[in-house]
Write a protein that holds these residues in place. Structure first.
Motif, PDB file in Angstrom:
ATOM      1  N   GLY A 122     -11.463  88.413  28.302  1.00 42.16           N
ATOM      2  CA  GLY A 122     -11.990  87.222  27.643  1.00 42.16           C
ATOM      3  C   GLY A 122     -13.245  86.767  28.342  1.00 42.16           C
ATOM      4  O   GLY A 122     -13.851  87.508  29.108  1.00 42.16           O
ATOM      5  N   GLY A 123     -13.635  85.549  28.070  1.00 35.97           N
ATOM      6  CA  GLY A 123     -14.817  85.007  28.724  1.00 35.97           C
ATOM      7  C   GLY A 123     -14.994  83.562  28.330  1.00 35.97           C
ATOM      8  O   GLY A 123     -14.158  82.989  27.621  1.00 35.97           O
ATOM      9  N   CYS A 132     -14.735  82.577  24.578  1.00 34.39           N
ATOM     10  CA  CYS A 132     -13.662  83.077  23.715  1.00 34.39           C
ATOM     11  C   CYS A 132     -12.990  81.987  22.905  1.00 34.39           C
ATOM     12  O   CYS A 132     -12.336  82.271  21.920  1.00 34.39           O
ATOM     13  N   GLU A 172      -6.033  86.871  31.033  1.00 35.24           N
ATOM     14  CA  GLU A 172      -7.174  87.785  30.915  1.00 35.24           C
ATOM     15  C   GLU A 172      -7.286  88.810  32.031  1.00 35.24           C
ATOM     16  O   GLU A 172      -8.029  89.759  31.910  1.00 35.24           O
ATOM     17  N   MET A 204      -3.203  81.760  22.979  1.00 41.25           N
ATOM     18  CA  MET A 204      -4.309  82.516  22.416  1.00 41.25           C
ATOM     19  C   MET A 204      -4.747  83.656  23.321  1.00 41.25           C
ATOM     20  O   MET A 204      -5.203  84.692  22.860  1.00 41.25           O
ATOM     21  N   LYS A 205      -4.634  83.442  24.620  1.00 36.97           N
ATOM     22  CA  LYS A 205      -5.032  84.507  25.540  1.00 36.97           C
ATOM     23  C   LYS A 205      -3.796  85.058  26.215  1.00 36.97           C
ATOM     24  O   LYS A 205      -3.071  84.322  26.870  1.00 36.97           O
ATOM     25  N   ASN A 206      -3.583  86.333  26.059  1.00 33.53           N
ATOM     26  CA  ASN A 206      -2.342  86.910  26.533  1.00 33.53           C
ATOM     27  C   ASN A 206      -2.523  88.418  26.688  1.00 33.53           C
ATOM     28  O   ASN A 206      -2.725  89.121  25.708  1.00 33.53           O
ATOM     29  N   VAL A 207      -2.509  88.886  27.902  1.00 37.05           N
ATOM     30  CA  VAL A 207      -2.589  90.345  28.089  1.00 37.05           C
ATOM     31  C   VAL A 207      -1.375  90.837  28.839  1.00 37.05           C
ATOM     32  O   VAL A 207      -1.465  91.746  29.650  1.00 37.05           O
TER      33      VAL A 207
END
Ligand SMILES: Cc1cc2nc3c(=O)[nH]c(=O)nc-3n(C[C@H](O)[C@H](O)[C@H](O)COP(=O)(O)OP(=O)(O)OC[C@H]3O[C@@H](n4cnc5c(N)ncnc54)[C@H](O)[C@@H]3O)c2cc1C
Lengths: 785, 401
Positions: free
Chosen positions: A473-474, A477, A737, B147-150
């Motif tokens: 991400g960044g 995002c 991330e 929303m961010k998930n790795v």
């Protein structure tokens, strides 16, 4: 003498005139810095290094900016550290023999160099200046896990013609060896040196510091009011400058020699070095790993991770069958690749032994740096046939250990596949090889008004292949999504060497969304060799506004309301009280100190649009009893708003060591998790500061501790694990991330049930039945099929 | 039809079927029953017994819903908070001639998106987490609420668009966005040459004005939009959304550039909303016929070329969305799958999905674009890992998929 100097002084200043070295090498004109390397921060804080000069030791070969030309910068240092014959090293250097490796010469090398007490500058001063600025006063730099250091304007560097040493002095670019108590040798050396030069520096101290200091300050561009202010805060800088003035420029090396060891400067050095260590966390691993790993327990660049040296995280044991056949395997691989594409000599393997999670290291069996997809395919076919583990690698900036090899593994580095194959504006796509850096894409299309949206802070170094591996991400995002939302297609080599293409310039999959599965799979499903990504038209401008709130709760609900209002800012940054205090004390950006939390909200668009959006946002903030509202009328004011935020991690590093978490929580749980986080750290007797992208819930609590105290370090790690579990329990996840890698692998069972993990591993097996690809990562080692 | 009332029930039903070597078709309310190759299964499992919004915090902009919940219910709940699914899921009932209430599970299982897809992502991009029952009857959770998930392999993406052949979705969690307060459409008239329309759309997308819809409506379909109120001839339409002040600034800019292509007019809020809904639902081909209807996804600049090539050999009627990269294509007679797919391959690749045809035409045509061998083999292995006995509509997507 060069290397003698190097290790005695731990500072090297190279220049065509001042140093005997270049004369000896007979290099004529310095090689222009060829690559579009930049320190990128916000628009204000950009240093364009294109006009700088590379240290002449670097070899530049045409297009290939990654492989060949790199190591000449630090490789000699590494070899010297190994006690190799000086003459031979110089000879190699003169011959400009390519020494392959994964890194390129960019700011990190310089930063890393400093961290390892080696500074290499060209007399032109531009590179130096930028580095100096980067590292020193106005470095507005920040945290290793999340942000690249950011320098101040390139223009400043270009206009400034002072002597590098003066600059070095003023910006505290001095060598310093971290006093690690166990490192006796070094302590002794320090004493000798102090005896040696003590008198000179003492005399220098008597010079009129103030006047000299200001002379230089006045030469800094005046359009940045913060500069002078910031410089003033550093008595050390003034002293250093005074020394420089006093000693004159006849014997520059001696001068620095003095500087370094004058006891009057110890304090400054200590602070400085702390900072450098943090900044360099990223790069030091890839830069001069040897300096770190040979020095027994002395790990100057990774203090905040020292505790991991307990080797708490296991790797799979090396496959005996592979280890036994090492020589044969290397021979076979050599047959599959062009002559310069295989690395197998121990000392050349070392740069690949870790990534940005530097506390763990494994020297791999060999490293292949193929140039074509066909070569990758041939390697995979071979490795699969003989059960040789393969660890794909981009730039090695993974923060979770995703690219750390293992003893029986072949590292498959994509760094030489770094061509942009096609830019297609009609379809808004770019097709690139996997080793192209993230920033390269935006640079290539920027001039035509486009950009590639996901912008990890490491974008200068990290590759698109690695971005795909980690679904990176960044800052952007919130508005534009992460890698998976911007990836249209890949060419990839499966474990058995089959080459497939997924996606392309069209949208959506014809069958199963394998592309979506591959993105974020941490190199476990295949080797990506090419990618097609989406380009977006660049917005006209961007502008921030700063809000101070009584409490974190107010700030948190303001975030929700802003997002809920239909305005989509590009960034919403959050800082809690400890973070505000730390940043303000450091950067003097004028942040309000009477508030409990602070938000920086940035919007994009034309002037009129930004006006409208900001007006709306301010109105919402007022509904939340905002105490402070700071809008900006000029670029300078905007830079000031960002300044504190950008220096957050660096500033924190000055007061303590820290570890940075990467858990993500639902927006509605932000205040709750913040509250709980501080309860957790309290219960361990630790402090915590929170600075993060509030818009997407990706938290980065910084747990402050003292790395020299093993107990404290253990506590910090335990608190970190608690916080990650808290994030999961709040409906979030372990990593937003940075990826699982090895770092969070053993916490996976906290987030997933046995059935969930088993299902994931089963799908993994559809790609790689034999656990050849990056096998020690992501899934807990116990209970694998 | 089996209608489990709980996830545990669903798992039981599926476990039992697997044990008894029965095959199952998975569905919601079957409004997309024409999707995929026709396959006979022993039984049908519907998610319609699993309904209700489980969790919706408007401030979090995330919603968790049981899979059988009607889309209308989801949309109503969102609308009450001025939020929406940004990917604009299309309603297939019109073109497929089906009735009933589309379910939210069906939207994600078929990865159904609409005009905003080309800038804001597809259904799969909004989908954050799922619960599903695999072919072994095990309940699996993937993804989450953020929303961010790795964390781990992204099974969410895999299940999205798997058309009910990999698992039975029981619950979905997705991201929502605020409804833009203002919508406006710039209409460029008279671009009879599709190539020129493609150019205009590409030029618009290259501007920093955040176009959120770019469609080209040739003369043959124009009368089917907005009750025939658009002027005769072609209309190339560009949508702008956002705050009023911002939209008007962007509209002026866009208009200024687009005037080089043709006469420009503007549609206000209401017409815009109606128009884009009609584009989304493929109104021109909601014609009550069984004439073969293709949904073709290619590079935007290839769309009109494929159409031009086809026109020389077959009777086709089309309109374009997604900047020209999505072609809704109605064949006047045969599906012409071979021909169409040959041109797609020749012009840079992509895929054609047969969304409607008579039973006979469907029987002779692969509904989904045939995959290259290696990808097909890989997909088959993946299917085998989720549905080892192959009980979920085997062959619906292709081969064993
Ligand atoms: C200072 C700093 C700041 C950072 N900031 C951010 C940030 O803001 N946001 C963010 O998301 N991350 C950030 N990161 C983390 C890191 O930069 C990203 O994870 C990045 O995407 C890694 O890219 P890389 O090329 O270095 O990949 P590597 O570290 O080499 O590899 C990453 C993973 O991908 C796999 N891989 C690499 N190349 C391929 C390939 N071609 N095919 C298949 N698998 C491959 C590797 O095996 C590994 O598992 C930061 C790191 C640092 C050091």
């Amino acid at each position: 003498m060069f290397f003698a100097q190097l290790f005695k002084n731990r500072l090297v200043v190279l220049s065509a005139t001042d140093s005997g070295l270049f004369a000896q090498l007979q290099l004529s004109d310095p090689v222009p810095f060829a690559g579009p390397f930049r320190f990128v921060g916000d628009a204000e804080n950009e240093v364009d290094m294109r006009l700088g000069l590379l240290p002449c030791l670097c070899r530049i070969t045409g297009q290939d900016r990654i492989g060949d030309r790199l190591v000449l910068f630090h490789h000699p240092v590494m070899r010297a550290a190994n006690g190799e014959d000086e003459a031979a090293i110089i000879e190699d250097t003169v011959a400009q023999q390519a020494i392959a490796g994964p890194q390129r010469v960019h700011q990190d090398d310089v930063v890393g160099g400093i961290a390892n007490s080696v500074v290499e500058f060209h007399i032109g001063g531009k590179l130096l200046f930028e580095t100096a600025f980067l590292m020193g006063v106005a470095h507005a730099a920040d945290d290793p896990p999340n942000h690249f250091p950011v320098g101040l304007g390139g223009a400043a560097g270009r206009h400034l013609g002072c002597h590098p040493l003066q600059l070095a002095a003023i910006f505290q670019i001095v060598p310093y060896r971290l006093p690690v108590p166990t490192d006796e040798v070094d302590e002794r050396r320090g004493k000798d040196l102090a005896d040696d030069i003590g008198h000179k520096s003492a005399a220098a101290m008597l010079a009129d510091q103030q006047a000299a200091g200001f002379k230089l300050l006045q030469r800094l561009p005046q359009d940045r009011p913060g500069n002078v202010e910031a410089l003033r805060q550093f008595p050390f800088a003034r002293q250093a400058l005074a020394v420089a003035q006093h000693a004159g420029q006849d014997q520059p090396l001696d001068l620095v020699y003095d500087l370094v060891h004058s006891s009057a400067m110890r304090d400054g050095q200590e602070k400085f070095m702390r900072h450098v260590c943090l900044l360099a966390d990223l790069s030091a691993n890839t830069l001069i790993p040897h300096a770190c790993s040979t020095g027994k327990k002395s790990i100057p660049v990774s203090r905040n991770r020292e505790m991991h040296l307990t080797e708490a995280i296991r790797f799979l044991p090396p496959r005996a069958a592979v280890m036994a056949r090492r020589e044969t395997i290397i021979g076979d691989l050599a047959d599959l690749l062009p002559p310069d594409c295989l690395i197998h000599e121990e000392r050349e393997l070392v740069p690949f032994e870790t990534d940005a999670f530097i506390s763990y290291r494994r020297v791999p069996l060999a490293v292949a740096l193929p140039r074509t997809t066909a070569q990758v395919a041939a390697i995979m076919k071979y490795c699969n046939r003989y059960g040789i583990p393969v660890v794909p690698r981009g730039a090695g900036t993974s923060l979770s250990g995703g690219a750390i090899p293992q003893e029986d593994a072949l590292v498959l580095g994509l760094s030489r596949m770094s061509k942009i194959l096609e830019v297609d504006y009609a379809n808004r796509t770019a097709t690139v090889q996997a080793g192209v850096t993230n920033l390269n894409i935006s640079e290539a299309v920027g001039i035509d008004g486009f950009f590639y949206a996901p912008d990890p802070s490491s974008q200068l170094a990290c590759t698109i292949g690695g971005n795909i591996g980690m679904n990176s991400g960044g800052a952007h995002c919130l508005k534009y999504g992460v890698t998976t939302n911007n990836l249209l297609g890949v060419k990839m080599v499966l474990v058995d060497g089959t080459v497939i293409e997924l996606g392309g310039k069209h949208l959506d999959a014809a069958g199963y969304d394998l592309l979506g599965l591959v993105c974020g799979s941490e190199g476990q499903l295949g080797i990506v060799t090419e990618a097609t990504v989406r380009l977006i038209a660049k917005p006209e401008g961007a502008r921030p506004v700063l809000f101070g709130f009584e409490t974190s709760e107010e700030a948190g609900s303001c975030v929700s309301d802003i997002i809920g209002s239909g305005i989509i800012p590009v960034a919403i940054e959050f800082m809690d009280k400890p973070a505000i205090e730390i940043c303000e004390a450091f950067a003097g950006a004028g942040y309000p100190l009477d508030v409990g939390a602070l938000l920086i909200v940035e919007v994009e668009g034309s002037e009129a649009e930004m006006d409208a959006m900001l007006a709306g946002i301010v109105e919402i903030a007022r509904l939340h009893q905002v105490k402070t509202v700071r809008e900006c009328q000029s670029a300078t004011e905007a830079a000031l708003i960002w300044k504190g935020r950008k220096s957050a991690f660096g500033a924190t590093g000055r007061i303590a060591d820290y570890i940075c978490m990467d858990g993500t929580v639902p927006l509605g749980k932000l205040s709750y998790v913040l509250q709980k986080t501080s309860e957790i750290t309290d219960s361990f007797g630790l402090r915590v500061a929170n600075v993060f992208h509030a818009g997407d819930g990706n938290m980065h609590p910084l747990i402050l501790f003292n790395a020299n105290d093993p107990e404290d370090a253990a506590k910090a790690e335990a608190a970190g694990n608690e916080i990650l579990k808290l994030c999961v329990d709040a409906g979030g996840c372990l990593t937003g991330e940075h990826g699982v890698g090895i770092e969070k692998r053993d916490l996976m069972r906290h987030q997933f049930s046995e059935a969930d993990l088993t299902q994931q591993m089963a799908v993994r097996a559809a790609f790689d039945e034999g656990w050849i690809l990056n096998p020690s990562k992501v899934f807990p080692l116990e209970g694998r099929p | 039809m089996l209608i489990p009332n709980s996830e545990a029930d669903a798992a039981y039903v599926i476990r039992t079927a697997a044990a008894e070597n029965k095959t199952l078709a998975l569905c919601g309310n079957n409004t997309r029953s024409g999707f995929g190759n026709a396959v006979e299964t022993t039984d049908v499992v519907s998610s319609r017994g699993l309904t209700g919004i489980v969790d919706y915090e408007p401030a979090e902009m995330v919603m968790t819903v049981k899979a059988g919940t009607p889309v209308a219910e989801v949309e109503a709940a969102l609308a009450a908070n001025r939020q929406m699914m940004s990917f604009e899921p299309m309603d297939h009932r019109g073109i497929m001639g089906t009735t009933g209430e589309p379910t939210i599970g069906g939207v994600f299982a078929a990865n159904v998106s609409g005009p905003r897809r080309f800038v804001s992502g597809a259904a799969r991009d909004s989908l954050l987490g799922i619960r599903f029952v695999n072919g072994r009857g095990e309940v699996i959770r993937a993804g989450g609420r953020v929303m961010k998930n790795v964390t781990g392999l992204d099974l969410v993406k895999l299940l999205a668009g798997s058309q009910g052949t990999l698992g039975f979705l029981t619950e979905v969690t997705f991201r929502v966005l605020p409804v833009p307060p203002v919508v406006e459409t710039i209409v460029i008239s008279g671009l009879w040459d599709d190539a020129l329309a493609a150019k205009a759309m590409a030029a618009a997308m290259a501007m920093p004005v955040e176009v959120s819809g770019a469609a080209h409506l040739p003369a043959s379909v124009i009368g089917r939009f907005l009750r025939g109120s658009l002027p005769d001839g072609e209309a190339t339409v560009l949508r702008l959304e956002g705050l009023a002040a911002s939209v008007s600034v962007r509209a002026e800019k866009l208009k200024a550039v687009m005037e080089a292509f043709g006469p420009v007019s503007r549609l206000g809020m209401e017409d815009s909303q109606a128009l884009w809904r009609e584009i989304r639902d493929v109104q021109p081909y909601a014609d009550g016929t069984e004439r073969p209807l293709w949904c073709v996804s290619v590079a935007p600049s290839a769309g009109h070329q494929i159409v031009a090539a086809l026109r020389l050999e077959a009777g086709v009627d089309v309109f374009y969305d997604w900047q020209g990269g999505l072609i809704w294509m109605r064949m006047e007679a045969d599906p012409e799958a071979e021909l169409l797919r040959r041109y797609i391959r020749a012009l840079g690749g992509g895929h054609a999905t047969l969304v409607r045809a008579s039973d006979t035409a469907r029987a002779g045509t692969a509904a989904f674009e045939p995959l290259p061998d290696a990808v097909a083999a890989l997909s088959a292995r993946v299917k085998q890992k989720l549905d080892p006995a192959g009980i979920f509509s085997p062959g619906k997507m292709a081969g064993i998929l």
